[in-house]
Write a protein that holds these residues in place. Structure first.
Motif, short mmCIF file in Angstrom:
data_model
loop_
_atom_site.label_atom_id
_atom_site.label_comp_id
_atom_site.label_asym_id
_atom_site.label_seq_id
_atom_site.Cartn_x
_atom_site.Cartn_y
_atom_site.Cartn_z
N SER A 51 -1.45 -6.24 4.45
CA SER A 51 -1.42 -4.87 4.99
C SER A 51 -2.12 -5.01 6.35
CB SER A 51 -2.52 -3.94 4.23
OG SER A 51 -2.53 -2.66 4.65
N ARG A 52 -1.71 -3.99 7.31
CA ARG A 52 -2.23 -3.92 8.49
C ARG A 52 -3.94 -3.11 8.39
NH1 ARG A 52 2.05 -0.07 10.62
NH2 ARG A 52 1.91 0.64 8.52
N ASP A 106 0.81 -7.93 9.60
CA ASP A 106 1.95 -6.99 9.81
C ASP A 106 2.98 -7.92 9.89
OD1 ASP A 106 2.29 -8.02 12.27
OD2 ASP A 106 1.43 -6.14 13.30
N LEU A 107 4.05 -7.48 9.94
CA LEU A 107 5.28 -8.01 10.10
C LEU A 107 5.88 -8.64 11.63
CD1 LEU A 107 7.11 -5.73 7.56
CD2 LEU A 107 6.97 -8.33 7.02
N PHE A 140 13.39 -3.70 0.17
CA PHE A 140 13.81 -2.33 0.28
C PHE A 140 14.53 -1.80 1.58
CE2 PHE A 140 11.17 -1.97 -3.57
CZ PHE A 140 11.98 -1.34 -4.39
N SER A 151 0.96 -1.18 0.11
CA SER A 151 -0.11 -0.02 -0.06
C SER A 151 0.87 1.24 0.08
CB SER A 151 -0.99 -0.05 1.04
OG SER A 151 -0.10 0.17 2.52
N SER A 170 17.65 1.36 2.58
CA SER A 170 17.96 2.40 2.47
C SER A 170 19.33 3.17 2.34
CB SER A 170 17.12 3.48 3.74
OG SER A 170 17.28 4.87 3.50
N GLN A 216 3.96 3.88 -1.26
CA GLN A 216 4.30 4.68 -2.49
C GLN A 216 5.07 3.89 -3.40
OE1 GLN A 216 6.12 8.53 -1.88
NE2 GLN A 216 7.45 7.85 -0.30
N VAL A 272 13.09 9.54 -2.31
CA VAL A 272 12.09 9.00 -3.02
C VAL A 272 11.05 10.09 -3.54
CG1 VAL A 272 10.27 7.15 -3.26
CG2 VAL A 272 12.40 6.64 -2.29
N GLN A 282 -8.03 -3.50 2.83
CA GLN A 282 -7.77 -3.24 1.48
C GLN A 282 -8.65 -4.10 0.30
OE1 GLN A 282 -5.52 -0.87 0.91
NE2 GLN A 282 -4.32 -0.72 2.80
N GLY A 332 8.18 -2.36 2.89
CA GLY A 332 7.98 -2.10 4.09
C GLY A 332 9.06 -1.93 4.90
N PRO A 333 9.18 -1.68 6.40
CA PRO A 333 10.49 -1.33 7.08
C PRO A 333 11.33 -2.57 7.00
CG PRO A 333 8.38 -1.20 8.56
CD PRO A 333 8.00 -1.48 7.26
N HIS A 392 11.96 -4.67 10.38
CA HIS A 392 10.84 -5.62 10.69
C HIS A 392 10.71 -6.95 9.79
CE1 HIS A 392 8.22 -2.78 13.17
NE2 HIS A 392 9.22 -2.11 12.91
#
Ligand SMILES: NC(=O)c1ccc[n+]([C@@H]2O[C@H](COP(=O)([O-])OP(=O)(O)OC[C@H]3O[C@@H](n4cnc5c(N)ncnc54)[C@H](OP(=O)(O)O)[C@@H]3O)[C@@H](O)[C@H]2O)c1
Length: 300
Positions: A42-43, A58-59, A98, A20, A100, A22, A147, A46, A76-77, A80
């Motif tokens: 997703s938490r 969630d994770l 992903f 969900s 960073s 970007q 981003v 959706q 996501g993070p 996590h």
């Protein structure tokens, strides 16, 4: 993808976290267009559609869903996700997650909270690669820098929104560090490209955009995309610092700390050559349009 996924009967299956977000929403579209069958977590509630099943979760928990995928993606993070991956055994030959560029950029920050972000990212990458090696999984970490593109990023969209409100955007004269903004679509495309590139297994890649420019030039282009066009005001750095303190003291500004001000002078440009070489990464130049820095549905 042939290298990792063989003898497929029916569509390829992906498990996606952060779909969900970007970058994640672009990745879901890429997977859909490529004919994948996607389970996204997703938490929040959706809307599922053909080819995309959303499930709540969630994770943090124990995975109760299907245990067999062709690829797992995390948008996501990373900390996590690395924990989740270490504690849930999923049969998937490929993982793309992903992270960073903050893993390096914030390593020596004067702000303890920022050093902590870098430490968590570093440990998460190490854990993800260790778990993947143990299980014979090909994992790749993609590290974006600044981003933009979906209108809900925390830098350019915030700058655009502040400038729209006041008709002016103020920058210190020292704000000339290099930036390499990267479009969400180029990141989602990279997540697909690495699947077909065996050299990316066990690797982390810095992903900047196709153009490196100065901070003030980046802001100037954002403002130039807005209608009416806000003014860019450059002020002496000492004056800017004073105004920043006053704004913090009166509660009119949160989140921009002394380190962020100092970072406006830092050269945050990254070597994207390894990504070009290993999977043909070819990000676009920084040609910005108003809808890239406006929340969809908001009044421009
Ligand atoms: N934006 C940037 O400038 C930037 C720069 C460098 C790196 N990155 C990295 O790139 C990745 C994607 O970034 P993004 O900007 O697309 O993210 P985003 O828009 O903030 O979305 C992240 C998604 O992750 C999910 N998520 C967040 N916290 C979670 C948790 N505790 N447990 C499970 N799911 C959680 C959320 O999905 P639900 O709400 O649906 O659960 C959210 O939609 C992240 O790893 C981020 O750190 C981003």
């Amino acid at each position: 993808m042939d290298e990792y996924v063989r003898n497929q009967q029916g569509p390829l299956r992906a498990l996606v976290f952060g779909g969900s977000g970007q970058i994640g929403e672009r990745l879901l579209t890429n997977l859909h267009d490529a004919g994948w069958q996607v389970t996204a977590v997703s938490r929040h509630a959706q809307q599922s559609r053909p080819g995309l099943e959303w499930i709540s979760g969630d994770l943090s928990g124990t995975w109760q869903g299907a245990a067999d995928f062709d690829a797992v993606f995390s948008c996501g993070p990373l900390d996590h996700f690395a924990r989740w991956f270490a504690t849930n055994v999923i049969k998937a030959p490929r993982v793309v997650a992903f992270g960073s560029t903050s893993v390096d950029v914030k390593r020596d920050s004067i702000e303890p909270a920022e050093r902590d972000v870098a430490r968590r990212l570093r440990e998460a990458e190490a854990s993800l690669f260790a778990t993947s090696r143990e299980r014979g999984v090909a994992a790749t970490v993609l590290r974006p820098t600044l981003v933009y593109g979906a209108g809900r990023d925390k830098t350019l969209s915030i700058i655009a929104s502040m400038a729209r409100r006041s008709g002016v955007f103020v920058l210190p004269l020292s704000a000339n560090g290099l930036r390499q903004p990267v479009h969400v679509q180029d990141l989602a495309d990279a997540a697909m490209q690495v699947l077909a590139a065996p050299a990316t297994a066990g690797q982390a890649y810095a992903l900047g955009g196709g153009e490196v420019l100065g901070y003030s030039e980046m802001v100037r282009r954002v403002l130039a995309a807005l209608q009416p066009r806000p003014r860019l005001l450059r002020v002496p750095t000492a004056l800017f610092r004073l105004a920043l303190r006053a704004a913090h003291a009166t509660g009119r500004l949160h989140g921009m700390n002394a380190e962020a001000l100092a970072r406006m002078q830092e050269p945050l440009a990254f070597d994207i050559e390894p990504a070009r070489r290993d999977f043909g990464y070819a990000p676009r130049a920084f040609l910005i349009e108003a809808d890239m820095v406006s929340t969809p549905g908001s009044t421009p």
